[in-house]
Scaffold this motif. Structure first.
Motif, PDB file in Angstrom:
ATOM      1  N   GLY A   1       0.792  -1.211   0.000  1.00 42.56           N
ATOM      2  CA  GLY A   1       0.000   0.000   0.000  1.00 42.56           C
ATOM      3  C   GLY A   1       0.821   1.256   0.000  1.00 42.56           C
ATOM      4  O   GLY A   1       2.039   1.236  -0.187  1.00 42.56           O
ATOM      5  N   LYS A   2       0.108   2.344   0.232  1.00 45.58           N
ATOM      6  CA  LYS A   2       0.716   3.665   0.400  1.00 45.58           C
ATOM      7  C   LYS A   2      -0.191   4.445   1.332  1.00 45.58           C
ATOM      8  O   LYS A   2      -1.312   4.016   1.632  1.00 45.58           O
ATOM      9  CB  LYS A   2       0.886   4.377  -0.938  1.00 45.58           C
ATOM     10  N   ASN A   3       0.294   5.535   1.826  1.00 44.81           N
ATOM     11  CA  ASN A   3      -0.463   6.383   2.745  1.00 44.81           C
ATOM     12  C   ASN A   3      -0.922   5.595   3.977  1.00 44.81           C
ATOM     13  O   ASN A   3      -0.116   4.930   4.601  1.00 44.81           O
ATOM     14  CB  ASN A   3      -1.638   7.057   2.023  1.00 44.81           C
ATOM     15  N   ASN A   4      -2.214   5.639   4.296  1.00 41.19           N
ATOM     16  CA  ASN A   4      -2.710   4.995   5.521  1.00 41.19           C
ATOM     17  C   ASN A   4      -3.346   3.628   5.246  1.00 41.19           C
ATOM     18  O   ASN A   4      -4.182   3.162   6.021  1.00 41.19           O
ATOM     19  CB  ASN A   4      -3.707   5.905   6.240  1.00 41.19           C
ATOM     20  N   ARG A   5      -2.953   2.962   4.182  1.00 40.55           N
ATOM     21  CA  ARG A   5      -3.555   1.683   3.793  1.00 40.55           C
ATOM     22  C   ARG A   5      -3.617   0.672   4.930  1.00 40.55           C
ATOM     23  O   ARG A   5      -4.642   0.002   5.095  1.00 40.55           O
ATOM     24  CB  ARG A   5      -2.804   1.109   2.588  1.00 40.55           C
ATOM     25  N   PRO A   6      -2.588   0.501   5.750  1.00 41.65           N
ATOM     26  CA  PRO A   6      -2.673  -0.530   6.796  1.00 41.65           C
ATOM     27  C   PRO A   6      -3.839  -0.338   7.763  1.00 41.65           C
ATOM     28  O   PRO A   6      -4.327  -1.297   8.344  1.00 41.65           O
ATOM     29  CB  PRO A   6      -1.339  -0.399   7.531  1.00 41.65           C
ATOM     30  N   TYR A   7      -4.314   0.890   7.924  1.00 44.05           N
ATOM     31  CA  TYR A   7      -5.382   1.146   8.891  1.00 44.05           C
ATOM     32  C   TYR A   7      -6.777   1.149   8.256  1.00 44.05           C
ATOM     33  O   TYR A   7      -7.770   1.188   8.962  1.00 44.05           O
ATOM     34  CB  TYR A   7      -5.098   2.446   9.645  1.00 44.05           C
ATOM     35  N   ARG A   8      -6.838   1.078   6.934  1.00 44.81           N
ATOM     36  CA  ARG A   8      -8.147   0.998   6.284  1.00 44.81           C
ATOM     37  C   ARG A   8      -8.831  -0.339   6.581  1.00 44.81           C
ATOM     38  O   ARG A   8     -10.051  -0.437   6.561  1.00 44.81           O
ATOM     39  CB  ARG A   8      -8.020   1.221   4.780  1.00 44.81           C
ATOM     40  N   HIS A   9      -8.036  -1.365   6.875  1.00 47.41           N
ATOM     41  CA  HIS A   9      -8.618  -2.659   7.239  1.00 47.41           C
ATOM     42  C   HIS A   9      -9.417  -2.537   8.532  1.00 47.41           C
ATOM     43  O   HIS A   9     -10.482  -3.133   8.676  1.00 47.41           O
ATOM     44  CB  HIS A   9      -7.524  -3.720   7.419  1.00 47.41           C
ATOM     45  N   LEU A  10      -8.915  -1.747   9.462  1.00 51.40           N
ATOM     46  CA  LEU A  10      -9.596  -1.523  10.735  1.00 51.40           C
ATOM     47  C   LEU A  10     -10.928  -0.808  10.500  1.00 51.40           C
ATOM     48  O   LEU A  10     -11.957  -1.215  11.043  1.00 51.40           O
ATOM     49  CB  LEU A  10      -8.702  -0.708  11.671  1.00 51.40           C
ATOM     50  N   GLU A  11     -10.898   0.231   9.679  1.00 53.24           N
ATOM     51  CA  GLU A  11     -12.130   0.957   9.345  1.00 53.24           C
ATOM     52  C   GLU A  11     -13.142   0.025   8.695  1.00 53.24           C
ATOM     53  O   GLU A  11     -14.334   0.061   9.018  1.00 53.24           O
ATOM     54  CB  GLU A  11     -11.804   2.118   8.403  1.00 53.24           C
ATOM     55  N   GLU A  12     -12.664  -0.812   7.790  1.00 53.03           N
ATOM     56  CA  GLU A  12     -13.530  -1.760   7.092  1.00 53.03           C
ATOM     57  C   GLU A  12     -14.181  -2.733   8.081  1.00 53.03           C
ATOM     58  O   GLU A  12     -15.373  -3.007   7.998  1.00 53.03           O
ATOM     59  CB  GLU A  12     -12.671  -2.529   6.081  1.00 53.03           C
ATOM     60  N   ALA A  13     -13.412  -3.221   9.029  1.00 56.84           N
ATOM     61  CA  ALA A  13     -13.925  -4.190  10.014  1.00 56.84           C
ATOM     62  C   ALA A  13     -14.933  -3.554  10.962  1.00 56.84           C
ATOM     63  O   ALA A  13     -15.840  -4.228  11.450  1.00 56.84           O
ATOM     64  CB  ALA A  13     -12.771  -4.797  10.798  1.00 56.84           C
ATOM     65  N   LYS A  14     -14.815  -2.266  11.225  1.00 59.32           N
ATOM     66  CA  LYS A  14     -15.708  -1.580  12.149  1.00 59.32           C
ATOM     67  C   LYS A  14     -17.007  -1.113  11.501  1.00 59.32           C
ATOM     68  O   LYS A  14     -17.966  -0.817  12.205  1.00 59.32           O
ATOM     69  CB  LYS A  14     -15.005  -0.350  12.741  1.00 59.32           C
ATOM     70  N   LYS A  15     -17.059  -1.041  10.184  1.00 61.32           N
ATOM     71  CA  LYS A  15     -18.201  -0.446   9.484  1.00 61.32           C
ATOM     72  C   LYS A  15     -19.531  -1.142   9.728  1.00 61.32           C
ATOM     73  O   LYS A  15     -20.532  -0.510   9.946  1.00 61.32           O
ATOM     74  CB  LYS A  15     -17.933  -0.395   7.987  1.00 61.32           C
ATOM     75  N   THR A  16     -19.564  -2.435   9.648  1.00 60.04           N
ATOM     76  CA  THR A  16     -20.827  -3.158   9.714  1.00 60.04           C
ATOM     77  C   THR A  16     -20.598  -4.536  10.315  1.00 60.04           C
ATOM     78  O   THR A  16     -19.473  -5.019  10.349  1.00 60.04           O
ATOM     79  CB  THR A  16     -21.457  -3.287   8.311  1.00 60.04           C
ATOM     80  N   ASN A  17     -21.649  -5.148  10.765  1.00 58.65           N
ATOM     81  CA  ASN A  17     -21.535  -6.502  11.292  1.00 58.65           C
ATOM     82  C   ASN A  17     -21.492  -7.538  10.178  1.00 58.65           C
ATOM     83  O   ASN A  17     -21.080  -8.665  10.395  1.00 58.65           O
ATOM     84  CB  ASN A  17     -22.700  -6.816  12.234  1.00 58.65           C
ATOM     85  N   GLU A  18     -21.937  -7.155   8.997  1.00 60.55           N
ATOM     86  CA  GLU A  18     -21.932  -8.074   7.867  1.00 60.55           C
ATOM     87  C   GLU A  18     -20.609  -7.974   7.122  1.00 60.55           C
ATOM     88  O   GLU A  18     -19.942  -6.952   7.163  1.00 60.55           O
ATOM     89  CB  GLU A  18     -23.076  -7.740   6.906  1.00 60.55           C
ATOM     90  N   ILE A  19     -20.256  -9.050   6.445  1.00 61.39           N
ATOM     91  CA  ILE A  19     -19.080  -9.033   5.585  1.00 61.39           C
ATOM     92  C   ILE A  19     -19.598  -8.961   4.153  1.00 61.39           C
ATOM     93  O   ILE A  19     -20.352  -9.818   3.705  1.00 61.39           O
ATOM     94  CB  ILE A  19     -18.197 -10.275   5.811  1.00 61.39           C
ATOM     95  N   ASN A  20     -19.210  -7.909   3.459  1.00 64.96           N
ATOM     96  CA  ASN A  20     -19.715  -7.661   2.114  1.00 64.96           C
ATOM     97  C   ASN A  20     -18.924  -8.428   1.065  1.00 64.96           C
ATOM     98  O   ASN A  20     -17.756  -8.791   1.291  1.00 64.96           O
ATOM     99  CB  ASN A  20     -19.657  -6.165   1.799  1.00 64.96           C
ATOM    100  N   LYS A  21     -19.560  -8.628  -0.079  1.00 69.40           N
ATOM    101  CA  LYS A  21     -18.886  -9.269  -1.203  1.00 69.40           C
ATOM    102  C   LYS A  21     -17.640  -8.459  -1.554  1.00 69.40           C
ATOM    103  O   LYS A  21     -17.668  -7.237  -1.572  1.00 69.40           O
ATOM    104  CB  LYS A  21     -19.830  -9.332  -2.404  1.00 69.40           C
ATOM    105  N   GLY A  22     -16.557  -9.143  -1.804  1.00 68.99           N
ATOM    106  CA  GLY A  22     -15.306  -8.471  -2.130  1.00 68.99           C
ATOM    107  C   GLY A  22     -14.412  -8.257  -0.923  1.00 68.99           C
ATOM    108  O   GLY A  22     -13.241  -7.936  -1.079  1.00 68.99           O
ATOM    109  N   GLN A  23     -14.953  -8.411   0.273  1.00 74.21           N
ATOM    110  CA  GLN A  23     -14.136  -8.277   1.481  1.00 74.21           C
ATOM    111  C   GLN A  23     -13.530  -9.628   1.837  1.00 74.21           C
ATOM    112  O   GLN A  23     -14.089 -10.679   1.526  1.00 74.21           O
ATOM    113  CB  GLN A  23     -14.974  -7.774   2.650  1.00 74.21           C
ATOM    114  N   ASN A  24     -12.416  -9.584   2.501  1.00 73.08           N
ATOM    115  CA  ASN A  24     -11.742 -10.788   2.969  1.00 73.08           C
ATOM    116  C   ASN A  24     -12.358 -11.179   4.315  1.00 73.08           C
ATOM    117  O   ASN A  24     -12.091 -10.539   5.330  1.00 73.08           O
ATOM    118  CB  ASN A  24     -10.252 -10.507   3.103  1.00 73.08           C
ATOM    119  N   PRO A  25     -13.177 -12.240   4.350  1.00 71.80           N
ATOM    120  CA  PRO A  25     -13.860 -12.586   5.597  1.00 71.80           C
ATOM    121  C   PRO A  25     -12.916 -13.045   6.701  1.00 71.80           C
ATOM    122  O   PRO A  25     -13.185 -12.804   7.872  1.00 71.80           O
ATOM    123  CB  PRO A  25     -14.801 -13.717   5.193  1.00 71.80           C
ATOM    124  N   TYR A  26     -11.796 -13.655   6.350  1.00 72.78           N
ATOM    125  CA  TYR A  26     -10.844 -14.142   7.358  1.00 72.78           C
ATOM    126  C   TYR A  26     -10.153 -12.973   8.060  1.00 72.78           C
ATOM    127  O   TYR A  26     -10.025 -12.952   9.280  1.00 72.78           O
ATOM    128  CB  TYR A  26      -9.808 -15.070   6.711  1.00 72.78           C
TER     129      TYR A  26
END
Length: 102
Positions: free
Chosen positions: A23-48
């Motif tokens: 990545g570049k910029n703040n990419r490592p922390y976007r995973h955290l934002e993604e995990a906090k967004k919703t209780n569901e795992i959306n298509k295209g996301q890495n469920p593991y």
């Protein structure tokens, strides 16, 4: 430009690497934002990866640790390094061998 890096996400509970990315910029922390967004795992996301991060949060941690394995890379170098790093680690939550981008 050499603005890319390869990083590892570290489980603060045991110090193990659970994900490697490019990545570049703040990419490592976007995973955290993604995990906090919703209780569901959306298509295209890495469920593991999402489940692992949510387990870390549920254990009382606010985030995971990040280490930068390689810095100041071109995008091509970052993709190549990501592939090598993923291949050299076991028990990752990555769902690909790397090199594709998000």
């Amino acid at each position: 430009m050499n603005i890319y890096f390869v990083y590892a996400l570290i489980d603060p509970q045991d110090g193990s690497i659970f994900y490697i990315g490019k990545g570049k910029n703040n990419r490592p922390y976007r995973h955290l934002e993604e995990a906090k967004k919703t209780n569901e795992i959306n298509k295209g996301q890495n469920p593991y990866k999402i489940r692992k991060i949510r387990n870390i949060l549920a254990a009382g941690y606010e985030t995971y640790d990040v280490i930068y394995l390689h810095k100041n890379l071109t995008e091509k170098e970052a993709f190549e390094s990501e592939i090598k790093e993923i291949a050299s680690h076991n028990n990752l939550t990555n769902i690909s061998l790397g090199g594709e981008g998000g």
